[in-house]
Design an enzyme around this catalytic site. Structure first.
Site, short mmCIF file in Angstrom:
data_model
loop_
_atom_site.label_atom_id
_atom_site.label_comp_id
_atom_site.label_asym_id
_atom_site.label_seq_id
_atom_site.Cartn_x
_atom_site.Cartn_y
_atom_site.Cartn_z
N ALA B 15 0.84 -1.21 0.00
CA ALA B 15 0.00 0.00 0.00
C ALA B 15 0.87 1.25 0.00
O ALA B 15 1.97 1.27 0.54
CB ALA B 15 -0.92 0.00 1.21
N CYS B 16 0.36 2.30 -0.62
CA CYS B 16 1.14 3.52 -0.74
C CYS B 16 0.20 4.69 -0.94
O CYS B 16 -1.01 4.53 -0.98
CB CYS B 16 2.05 3.41 -1.94
N ASP B 17 0.77 5.87 -1.08
CA ASP B 17 -0.03 7.06 -1.30
C ASP B 17 -0.40 7.26 -2.75
O ASP B 17 -1.54 7.55 -3.08
CB ASP B 17 0.74 8.30 -0.80
#
Lengths: 143, 106
Positions: B15-17
């Protein structure tokens, strides 16, 4: 029809210079714009992303990219080697792999980059490659 | 969730921005390393983690947000995109069936 590759020789710059991190990101944006990969506003998105969280990867490599894929006109990478090094919020960076991507077409090449950087002899070869074509060949090899 | 057995993991999410750079790279690396296992590796923005994610990997600074976004998953934070021991431990657990322990709220 001309199919433009993800990484073209013209987008591999072996001897760039930048006095600081922002200047390095500007050079990355210059190249991505120059090859027709991104709209001009992508530059701001890249600088914003960097402020939010550093794109420093490790092993003296950063992977600057923007946050708004709507500003990407075609998926492309650019490789900028910075032999003098740039201070990247406390880390030293000698290579930027700039990313413009709407899809996942670049995932293999990034995975190759990571594998190379974790393998010292191949990492050294990437850092000292004498021609853009050598860089492209190394990043394109599936391991 | 605070822990899960590696043998029970079917979906791993990085997961990331933004979802263009480092998380994509890590997902590519892990997909390669885990190709002999039944684990599916995906990458998603924090606000779009699928409900069937068993384990979520994210940068340490995003771990609190990730665990709120994916309450049913074990969230493991890491610091380095290259060679982080926390990531190596998850890979080993998924290959060998050992425990995966979350780094948030523990």
């Amino acid at each position: 029809m001309l199919v433009r590759p993800l990484l073209s020789p013209y987008a591999v710059r072996l001897a760039e210079f930048a006095p600081d991190r922002a200047a390095a990101i500007h050079r990355c944006a210059d190249v991505l714009e120059d090859i027709g990969a991104v709209a001009p506003a992508y530059r701001t998105s890249m600088l914003d992303r960097e402020r939010l969280m550093s794109t420093y990867l490790g092993e003296c490599v950063a992977i600057p990219h923007g946050m708004d894929s709507r500003l990407v006109q075609r998926d492309a990478l650019a490789v900028l080697r910075l032999p003098d090094g740039v201070d990247w919020a406390g880390s030293r960076v000698t290579m930027c792999v700039a990313i413009a991507a709407r899809g996942d077409g670049h995932i293999e090449m990034l995975a190759n980059l990571a594998a190379i950087l974790l393998d010292p002899p191949r990492a050294a070869a990437l850092r000292s490659a004498a021609a853009p074509e050598d860089v492209i060949r190394m990043l394109g090899e599936t391991t | 969730m605070t822990g899960i057995s590696g043998a029970d993991v079917r979906k791993l999410v990085v997961a990331c921005d933004a979802g263009m750079g480092s998380s994509v790279m890590l997902a590519g690396q892990l997909r390669r390393e885990l190709r002999t296992t039944p684990v599916t590796v995906e990458h998603h923005p924090l606000n779009a983690i699928p409900a069937d994610a068993d384990v979520v990997l994210c940068q340490q600074g995003l771990a609190d947000r990730a665990s709120r976004a994916a309450p049913g998953a074990v969230v493991v934070g890491f610091r380095l995109f290259l060679g982080d021991p926390a990531v190596s431990a998850v890979v080993a657990a998924l290959k060998q069936g050992g425990p995966v322990t979350g780094t948030v709220g523990g």
